[in-house]
Design a protein around this motif. Structure first.
Motif, PDB file in Angstrom:
ATOM      1  N   MET A  71       0.519  -1.525   0.163  1.00 33.53           N
ATOM      2  CA  MET A  71       0.252   0.159   0.175  1.00 33.53           C
ATOM      3  C   MET A  71       0.834   1.115   0.139  1.00 33.53           C
ATOM      4  SD  MET A  71      -1.184   2.389   1.905  1.00 33.53           S
ATOM      5  CE  MET A  71      -1.731   1.793   3.462  1.00 33.53           C
ATOM      6  N   PRO A  72       2.545   1.423   0.533  1.00 28.57           N
ATOM      7  CA  PRO A  72       2.481   2.475   0.724  1.00 28.57           C
ATOM      8  C   PRO A  72       3.818   2.734   0.288  1.00 28.57           C
ATOM      9  CG  PRO A  72       3.357   1.510   3.251  1.00 28.57           C
ATOM     10  CD  PRO A  72       2.316  -0.072   1.625  1.00 28.57           C
ATOM     11  N   PRO A  73       3.222   3.475  -1.468  1.00 26.28           N
ATOM     12  CA  PRO A  73       4.880   3.198  -2.184  1.00 26.28           C
ATOM     13  C   PRO A  73       6.066   4.087  -1.866  1.00 26.28           C
ATOM     14  CG  PRO A  73       3.052   4.270  -3.712  1.00 26.28           C
ATOM     15  CD  PRO A  73       2.180   3.599  -1.693  1.00 26.28           C
ATOM     16  N   ARG A  74       5.105   5.605  -0.924  1.00 28.95           N
ATOM     17  CA  ARG A  74       6.248   6.525  -0.743  1.00 28.95           C
ATOM     18  C   ARG A  74       7.100   5.486   0.178  1.00 28.95           C
ATOM     19  NH1 ARG A  74       5.475  12.155  -1.702  1.00 28.95           N
ATOM     20  NH2 ARG A  74       3.586  11.647  -2.333  1.00 28.95           N
ATOM     21  N   ASP A  75       7.080   4.280   1.268  1.00 26.42           N
ATOM     22  CA  ASP A  75       7.809   4.343   1.718  1.00 26.42           C
ATOM     23  C   ASP A  75       9.025   3.346   1.317  1.00 26.42           C
ATOM     24  OD1 ASP A  75       5.941   4.700   3.723  1.00 26.42           O
ATOM     25  OD2 ASP A  75       5.847   2.500   4.617  1.00 26.42           O
ATOM     26  N   VAL A  76       9.077   3.406   0.447  1.00 23.96           N
ATOM     27  CA  VAL A  76       9.887   2.395  -1.057  1.00 23.96           C
ATOM     28  C   VAL A  76      10.451   2.981  -2.457  1.00 23.96           C
ATOM     29  CG1 VAL A  76      10.433   0.245  -2.204  1.00 23.96           C
ATOM     30  CG2 VAL A  76       8.813   0.224  -0.825  1.00 23.96           C
ATOM     31  N   LEU A  77       9.987   4.472  -2.511  1.00 21.33           N
ATOM     32  CA  LEU A  77      10.837   4.908  -3.361  1.00 21.33           C
ATOM     33  C   LEU A  77      11.102   6.723  -3.330  1.00 21.33           C
ATOM     34  CD1 LEU A  77       7.869   3.229  -5.898  1.00 21.33           C
ATOM     35  CD2 LEU A  77      10.181   2.951  -6.186  1.00 21.33           C
ATOM     36  N   LEU A  78      11.689   6.502  -3.791  1.00 28.36           N
ATOM     37  CA  LEU A  78      12.317   8.199  -3.272  1.00 28.36           C
ATOM     38  C   LEU A  78      12.598   8.916  -5.231  1.00 28.36           C
ATOM     39  CD1 LEU A  78      12.764  10.611  -1.506  1.00 28.36           C
ATOM     40  CD2 LEU A  78      15.264   9.996  -1.489  1.00 28.36           C
ATOM     41  N   THR A  79      11.887   9.920  -5.220  1.00 26.01           N
ATOM     42  CA  THR A  79      12.053  10.714  -6.412  1.00 26.01           C
ATOM     43  C   THR A  79      12.305  12.190  -6.076  1.00 26.01           C
ATOM     44  OG1 THR A  79       9.922   9.970  -7.421  1.00 26.01           O
ATOM     45  CG2 THR A  79      10.615  12.302  -8.666  1.00 26.01           C
ATOM     46  N   VAL A  80      13.967  12.264  -6.864  1.00 29.20           N
ATOM     47  CA  VAL A  80      14.548  13.412  -6.170  1.00 29.20           C
ATOM     48  C   VAL A  80      14.422  13.800  -7.421  1.00 29.20           C
ATOM     49  CG1 VAL A  80      16.898  14.139  -5.190  1.00 29.20           C
ATOM     50  CG2 VAL A  80      15.437  13.058  -4.413  1.00 29.20           C
ATOM     51  N   GLY A  81      14.422  15.271  -8.147  1.00 33.25           N
ATOM     52  CA  GLY A  81      14.767  15.555  -9.476  1.00 33.25           C
ATOM     53  C   GLY A  81      13.898  14.736 -10.477  1.00 33.25           C
ATOM     54  N   ASN A  82      14.339  14.243 -11.799  1.00 28.67           N
ATOM     55  CA  ASN A  82      14.681  12.997 -12.840  1.00 28.67           C
ATOM     56  C   ASN A  82      14.958  11.352 -12.512  1.00 28.67           C
ATOM     57  OD1 ASN A  82      16.675  13.301 -12.892  1.00 28.67           O
ATOM     58  ND2 ASN A  82      17.342  13.135 -15.023  1.00 28.67           N
ATOM     59  N   GLU A  83      15.080  11.320 -11.051  1.00 29.22           N
ATOM     60  CA  GLU A  83      15.494  10.291 -10.425  1.00 29.22           C
ATOM     61  C   GLU A  83      14.111   9.538  -9.646  1.00 29.22           C
ATOM     62  OE1 GLU A  83      18.270   8.008  -7.878  1.00 29.22           O
ATOM     63  OE2 GLU A  83      18.854  10.173  -8.587  1.00 29.22           O
ATOM     64  N   ILE A  84      13.409   8.459  -9.816  1.00 31.56           N
ATOM     65  CA  ILE A  84      13.284   7.719  -8.799  1.00 31.56           C
ATOM     66  C   ILE A  84      13.941   6.444  -8.178  1.00 31.56           C
ATOM     67  CG2 ILE A  84      11.199   6.088  -7.903  1.00 31.56           C
ATOM     68  CD1 ILE A  84       9.724   7.000 -10.545  1.00 31.56           C
ATOM     69  N   LEU A  85      14.378   7.037  -6.392  1.00 33.60           N
ATOM     70  CA  LEU A  85      15.448   5.926  -6.404  1.00 33.60           C
ATOM     71  C   LEU A  85      14.819   4.650  -5.450  1.00 33.60           C
ATOM     72  CD1 LEU A  85      18.206   4.969  -5.025  1.00 33.60           C
ATOM     73  CD2 LEU A  85      18.118   7.195  -3.583  1.00 33.60           C
ATOM     74  N   PRO A 111       7.264  -3.398 -12.413  1.00 34.75           N
ATOM     75  CA  PRO A 111       6.333  -2.594 -13.740  1.00 34.75           C
ATOM     76  C   PRO A 111       6.323  -1.017 -14.155  1.00 34.75           C
ATOM     77  CG  PRO A 111       5.189  -4.669 -12.749  1.00 34.75           C
ATOM     78  CD  PRO A 111       6.372  -3.359 -12.216  1.00 34.75           C
ATOM     79  N   ILE A 112       5.389  -0.215 -13.204  1.00 36.43           N
ATOM     80  CA  ILE A 112       5.494   1.392 -13.176  1.00 36.43           C
ATOM     81  C   ILE A 112       6.637   2.056 -13.607  1.00 36.43           C
ATOM     82  CG2 ILE A 112       4.593   3.975 -12.118  1.00 36.43           C
ATOM     83  CD1 ILE A 112       2.718   1.479 -10.648  1.00 36.43           C
ATOM     84  N   LEU A 113       7.704   1.487 -12.834  1.00 40.06           N
ATOM     85  CA  LEU A 113       9.021   1.936 -13.089  1.00 40.06           C
ATOM     86  C   LEU A 113       9.818   1.511 -14.832  1.00 40.06           C
ATOM     87  CD1 LEU A 113      11.631   1.537  -9.397  1.00 40.06           C
ATOM     88  CD2 LEU A 113       9.715   3.183 -10.839  1.00 40.06           C
ATOM     89  N   GLN A 114       9.639   0.728 -14.917  1.00 35.28           N
ATOM     90  CA  GLN A 114       9.961   0.947 -16.544  1.00 35.28           C
ATOM     91  C   GLN A 114       9.319   0.747 -17.341  1.00 35.28           C
ATOM     92  OE1 GLN A 114      12.377  -2.797 -17.214  1.00 35.28           O
ATOM     93  NE2 GLN A 114      12.256  -1.441 -18.605  1.00 35.28           N
ATOM     94  N   SER A 115       7.643   1.194 -17.479  1.00 38.94           N
ATOM     95  CA  SER A 115       7.282   2.175 -18.176  1.00 38.94           C
ATOM     96  C   SER A 115       7.717   3.289 -17.995  1.00 38.94           C
ATOM     97  CB  SER A 115       5.391   1.607 -18.328  1.00 38.94           C
ATOM     98  OG  SER A 115       5.692   2.409 -16.441  1.00 38.94           O
ATOM     99  N   LEU A 116       7.934   3.638 -16.907  1.00 37.71           N
ATOM    100  CA  LEU A 116       8.648   5.685 -16.255  1.00 37.71           C
ATOM    101  C   LEU A 116       9.775   5.674 -17.826  1.00 37.71           C
ATOM    102  CD1 LEU A 116       7.527   6.224 -13.479  1.00 37.71           C
ATOM    103  CD2 LEU A 116       6.284   6.961 -15.193  1.00 37.71           C
ATOM    104  N   ALA A 148       9.201   5.233 -21.030  1.00 31.14           N
ATOM    105  CA  ALA A 148       8.663   6.522 -21.724  1.00 31.14           C
ATOM    106  C   ALA A 148       9.546   7.607 -21.684  1.00 31.14           C
ATOM    107  CB  ALA A 148       7.470   6.804 -20.989  1.00 31.14           C
ATOM    108  N   ASP A 149      10.254   8.148 -20.828  1.00 25.87           N
ATOM    109  CA  ASP A 149      11.079   9.423 -21.075  1.00 25.87           C
ATOM    110  C   ASP A 149      12.710   9.044 -20.811  1.00 25.87           C
ATOM    111  OD1 ASP A 149      12.521  11.661 -19.981  1.00 25.87           O
ATOM    112  OD2 ASP A 149      11.117  11.664 -18.135  1.00 25.87           O
ATOM    113  N   PRO A 150      13.362   9.514 -21.527  1.00 25.17           N
ATOM    114  CA  PRO A 150      14.908   9.229 -21.750  1.00 25.17           C
ATOM    115  C   PRO A 150      16.112   9.579 -21.083  1.00 25.17           C
ATOM    116  CG  PRO A 150      14.175  10.538 -23.573  1.00 25.17           C
ATOM    117  CD  PRO A 150      12.633  10.314 -23.200  1.00 25.17           C
TER     118      PRO A 150
END
Length: 272
Positions: A1-15, A33-38, A41-43
């Motif tokens: 349920m909590p994606p923000r526990d796992v993923l950190l967005t900083v600038g154009n990076e998702i960690l 699957p979401i990270l793969q699609s992003l 889609a975005d070079p």
């Protein structure tokens, strides 16, 4: 349920964070699957992952919980200040939800799920940011987003039961930030059975923009407080989610934003 526990967005990076609960080790796979699609889609998208921890017994202090909860309050808080908690420094460990982002500054709470090695790894990984380790007066620190909540540039909401260290308060004030103590949550009066979450999950809100906040619909006092500061408050029925471990901020993660990297803290203060 909590994606923000796992993923950190900083600038154009998702960690992808390390996580320290063995029960959450595989959780990052849910978002692949979401990270793969992003990524496809975005070079310009950077997809990064912190070193996956081994989580052997060496990463934990054996018998910690057998004694910690029996300690006097002062001794518990001293251990929090010294970061002498359940995690060892065997390997870098951090949850993404222990990081508050304010432009060039990243505030990393040392907690039951984030150790100093995790902070050091983040500091080296983000050399263009100022990465700060911080603590609060909280005997059971777990994720920063119900304790210290930036609402918009120049305004931060904090949980009055968990005062910040004086130098952190000074850093914000030296840079003309207003620090507002949150009103007592409505959930204080009717804390749900079987919920492991604090009533202060009330301030775990979703910021849509500098003027619009989504909060749990029953938090009327908080809504009134935020309205006084010029926010439009969007009530969302979310109370029954809390027993499963999270609020509106936990249950969301930003993957697309507008704007540029800002420096909201040009003035140095103390160790900051």
């Amino acid at each position: 349920m909590p994606p923000r526990d796992v993923l950190l967005t900083v600038g154009n990076e998702i960690l992808e964070a390390t996580m320290c609960y063995r029960s959450r080790w595989f959780e990052y796979l849910c978002y692949r699957p979401i990270l793969q699609s992003l990524f496809n889609a975005d070079p310009n998208m950077r997809w990064e992952a912190a070193p996956k921890p081994r989580l052997t017994d060496a990463s934990y202090r054996h018998g910690f919980w057998d004694t910690y909860n029996e300690l006097p309050l002062g001794e518990q808080l001293e251990r929090v200040r010294n970061h002498d908690l359940v995690l060892t420094e065997e390997e870098p460990l951090f949850d993404a939800a222990d990081i508050a982002r304010c432009g060039k500054d990243l505030f990393v709470q040392l907690s039951l799920v984030t150790n100093r090695s995790g902070y050091e790894w983040l500091k080296r990984h983000f050399p263009d940011h100022r990465v700060h380790p911080i603590t609060f007066t909280n005997t059971h620190p777990l994720h920063i987003d119900s304790t210290w909540v930036p609402l918009r540039p120049g305004l931060v909401l904090h949980c009055g039961e968990r005062p910040a260290e004086p130098e952190l308060m000074g850093y914000f004030r030296a840079n003309d930030w207003e620090i507002v103590e949150a009103v007592q949550p409505e959930s204080w009066e009717h804390k749900q059975r079987l919920s492991f979450c604090s009533p202060w999950l009330a301030v775990n809100m979703l910021s849509l923009d500098p003027k619009t906040l989504c909060i749990e619909e029953k938090e009327a006092r908080l809504a009134d407080q935020l309205t006084q500061y010029g926010f439009e408050v969007v009530p969302v029925p979310f109370r029954t989610v809390a027993p499963f471990g999270g609020g509106l901020h936990c249950a969301t993660v930003d993957i697309e934003r507008e704007g540029v990297l800002e420096d909201y803290f040009p003035v140095r203060y103390g160790r900051f």
